[in-house]
Design an enzyme around this catalytic site. Structure first.
Site, PDB file in Angstrom:
ATOM      1  N   SER A  42      94.382  43.654  60.569  1.00  8.58           N
ATOM      2  CA  SER A  42      94.126  45.366  61.272  1.00  8.58           C
ATOM      3  C   SER A  42      95.559  45.835  60.844  1.00  8.58           C
ATOM      4  O   SER A  42      96.568  45.720  61.917  1.00  8.58           O
ATOM      5  CB  SER A  42      94.045  45.605  62.542  1.00  8.58           C
ATOM      6  N   HIS A 155      89.017  42.339  65.378  1.00  3.04           N
ATOM      7  CA  HIS A 155      89.342  40.812  66.164  1.00  3.04           C
ATOM      8  C   HIS A 155      88.166  39.811  66.055  1.00  3.04           C
ATOM      9  O   HIS A 155      87.924  39.165  66.254  1.00  3.04           O
ATOM     10  CB  HIS A 155      90.054  40.483  66.419  1.00  3.04           C
ATOM     11  N   GLU A 164      92.376  45.287  71.445  1.00  4.74           N
ATOM     12  CA  GLU A 164      93.457  43.779  72.064  1.00  4.74           C
ATOM     13  C   GLU A 164      93.019  44.413  73.083  1.00  4.74           C
ATOM     14  O   GLU A 164      93.352  45.725  74.054  1.00  4.74           O
ATOM     15  CB  GLU A 164      94.233  43.360  71.526  1.00  4.74           C
ATOM     16  N   GLU A 205      92.669  36.137  67.714  1.00  3.94           N
ATOM     17  CA  GLU A 205      93.829  35.753  68.420  1.00  3.94           C
ATOM     18  C   GLU A 205      93.523  35.048  69.371  1.00  3.94           C
ATOM     19  O   GLU A 205      94.817  35.204  70.750  1.00  3.94           O
ATOM     20  CB  GLU A 205      95.001  37.075  68.253  1.00  3.94           C
ATOM     21  N   ASP A 242      95.384  47.931  73.262  1.00  2.00           N
ATOM     22  CA  ASP A 242      95.907  48.003  72.047  1.00  2.00           C
ATOM     23  C   ASP A 242      93.918  48.210  70.953  1.00  2.00           C
ATOM     24  O   ASP A 242      93.853  48.027  70.714  1.00  2.00           O
ATOM     25  CB  ASP A 242      96.466  47.021  70.949  1.00  2.00           C
ATOM     26  N   GLU A 286      99.130  50.166  72.845  1.00  2.00           N
ATOM     27  CA  GLU A 286      99.674  50.838  71.694  1.00  2.00           C
ATOM     28  C   GLU A 286      98.241  51.155  70.886  1.00  2.00           C
ATOM     29  O   GLU A 286      97.697  51.007  70.914  1.00  2.00           O
ATOM     30  CB  GLU A 286      99.614  49.460  70.984  1.00  2.00           C
ATOM     31  N   ASP A 313     102.211  50.835  66.779  1.00  2.00           N
ATOM     32  CA  ASP A 313     102.445  50.740  65.525  1.00  2.00           C
ATOM     33  C   ASP A 313     102.262  50.846  63.878  1.00  2.00           C
ATOM     34  O   ASP A 313     103.078  50.583  62.481  1.00  2.00           O
ATOM     35  CB  ASP A 313     101.392  49.391  65.942  1.00  2.00           C
ATOM     36  N   LYS A 338     107.151  43.852  63.964  1.00  2.00           N
ATOM     37  CA  LYS A 338     106.273  42.495  63.133  1.00  2.00           C
ATOM     38  C   LYS A 338     106.977  42.346  61.455  1.00  2.00           C
ATOM     39  O   LYS A 338     107.229  43.604  61.238  1.00  2.00           O
ATOM     40  CB  LYS A 338     105.163  43.217  62.453  1.00  2.00           C
ATOM     41  N   HIS A 366     103.119  39.341  66.648  1.00  2.00           N
ATOM     42  CA  HIS A 366     102.644  38.591  65.981  1.00  2.00           C
ATOM     43  C   HIS A 366     101.764  38.463  64.672  1.00  2.00           C
ATOM     44  O   HIS A 366     101.626  40.283  64.594  1.00  2.00           O
ATOM     45  CB  HIS A 366     102.098  36.818  66.465  1.00  2.00           C
ATOM     46  N   LYS A 389     104.163  39.065  71.728  1.00  2.00           N
ATOM     47  CA  LYS A 389     103.357  40.219  71.196  1.00  2.00           C
ATOM     48  C   LYS A 389     102.901  38.955  70.779  1.00  2.00           C
ATOM     49  O   LYS A 389     102.831  38.950  69.453  1.00  2.00           O
ATOM     50  CB  LYS A 389     102.903  41.193  71.277  1.00  2.00           C
TER      51      LYS A 389
END
Length: 423
Positions: A42, A155, A164, A205, A242, A286, A313, A338, A366, A389
């Protein structure tokens, strides 16, 4: 003065089985340091460019031989002979050598691999742990983990729109205990899902990826899991989400078709989040809106920013230029950080400095395609933001970071600090 004596690179695989870059850097005193570069699924459209080969006969075009060659043939000749302690100078040299604003010539994966290896080699040469080398004597704060225990969106191939759902053990007295709180909640959720007949397979993840009846059910199940594990919601453990809204924004609206939730406007999405904040122990959201919806982000921050952390983000992509704009326009009160979004250690530290100066929180993160490299754990402690995270309580590429943080906490001993960023 120690000098860089050699640089080699290798095409390796990340946690999704896709190629990525590993760099090995040697110093003239015999020190050897390695680094491995993560990769995201993403991604924000303004992220630094991850150079891929495009050769469909190898890894479906995802090979990184070009990036590896750039490390060896173009970067190494310019960097060999330099002092690894001069991080900013070396990073600046690579940025100039690339010559593009998005690092598309050499590839951000090539540049970051060298940048991380330089930092690690300099730390080893100074006989310091990486966190102490990058953060100084004040680098003693362990982060509260933002532990992803339920996946959706890009994901996971399931019925959940949002990417998430995470637990944050904000009431734990130490990092070790926070990790235990999160792991126990993860296992409690596994039992709940199994009892309901839901799948307990995991996403990229490490979070579970069941087909649920609604997005709301994800939060409902997590609250039950927290309680089943013996903890108090909102006091011991809170929830962070997220949505990764850019991934389901199309045709001017937010398409919640995975959960059959219809199409929503920005204000309707903000209303959904408001209902959730009122109902569930949520402390952080997020990417609740599309990366281009700066006005929507500003409205969300104005409406909810006094109660929770609003994290940007995909709109900020760890880029100082976009973070400055976000600060000026009040489009968030926190940024996700990141390393591979911007491509060098130096620029990442600059992005964090902007957040600090603005009074913003920041979350070191991550990527969905990770490796066993633990650079991120040390970097998080060095930067002192108190949040990391790095995935769920499963998958060894995630656990490697958590285990490294346990080592750091033990090494710091009585000097180690752990505190909720929301206290």
């Amino acid at each position: 003065m120690t000098r860089i004596a050699s640089i080699h690179a290798l095409e390796i695989l990340d946690s999704r089985g896709n190629p990525t870059v590993r760099v090995q850097l040697g110093l003239d005193n015999g020190v050897v340091a390695t680094s491995s570069v993560p990769s995201g699924a993403s991604t924000g459209e303004n992220e630094a460019v991850e150079l891929r080969d495009g050769d469909k006969t190898r890894y479906g075009g995802k090979g990184v031989r070009k990036a590896v060659a750039n490390v060896v043939d173009k970067i190494a000749p310019k960097v060999i002979g330099l002092d690894p302690a001069r991080q900013a100078e070396i990073d600046g040299l690579m940025i100039s050598l690339d010559g593009t604003p998005d690092k598309s010539t050499l590839g951000a994966n090539a540049i970051l691999g060298v940048s991380m290896a330089v930092a690690r080699a300099a730390a080893q040469a100074a006989k310091l742990p990486l966190y102490a080398y990058l953060g100084g004597v004040g680098a003693t704060r362990l982060p509260v983990p933002m532990m992803n225990i339920l996946n959706g969106g890009k994901h996971a191939p399931n019925s959940v729109d949002f990417q998430e759902f995470m637990v944050m053990p904000i009431g734990a007295p130490s990092f070790a205990e926070a990790l235990r709180y999160g792991a126990e909640t993860f296992h409690a959720l596994a039992k709940l899902l199994k009892d309901k007949g839901y799948a307990t397979s995991v996403g990229d993840e490490g979070g579970f990826a069941p087909n649920l009846g609604s997005n709301d059910e994800a939060c409902e199940l997590i609250v039950k899991a927290i309680e089943a594990a013996g903890y108090k919601t909102g006091k011991d453990i809170a929830i962070a989400i997220d949505p990764a809204a850019s991934s389901f924004f199309s045709g001017g609206a937010y398409d919640l078709s995975k959960s059959k939730g219809g199409r929503k406007t920005s204000d309707e999405m903000i209303a959904i989040y408001q209902k959730w904040i009122d109902t569930f122990p949520i402390v952080s959201i997020e990417d609740g809106l599309d990366e281009k919806d700066w006005e929507g982000f500003a409205r969300q921050t104005a409406a909810q920013g006094q109660r929770i952390q609003i994290v940007g983000d995909d709109n900020f992509v760890t880029n100082p230029t976009f973070i400055r704009r976000g600060i000026k326009e009040k489009t968030a009160n926190a940024a996700l950080i990141k390393l591979n979004q911007i491509g060098t250690v130096t620029e990442t530290i600059e992005a964090i400095a902007l957040c600090r100066n603005a009074g913003w929180n920041y979350v070191v993160s991550h990527r969905s395609g990770e490796t066993e490299d633990t650079f991120l754990a040390d970097f998080t402690v060095a930067m002192g933001g108190g949040q990391i995270k790095t995935g769920s309580a499963s998958r060894s590429e995630r656990i490697a970071k958590y285990n490294r943080l346990l080592e750091i906490e033990a090494e710091l001993g009585p000097a180690a600090r752990f505190a909720s960023p929301f206290a």
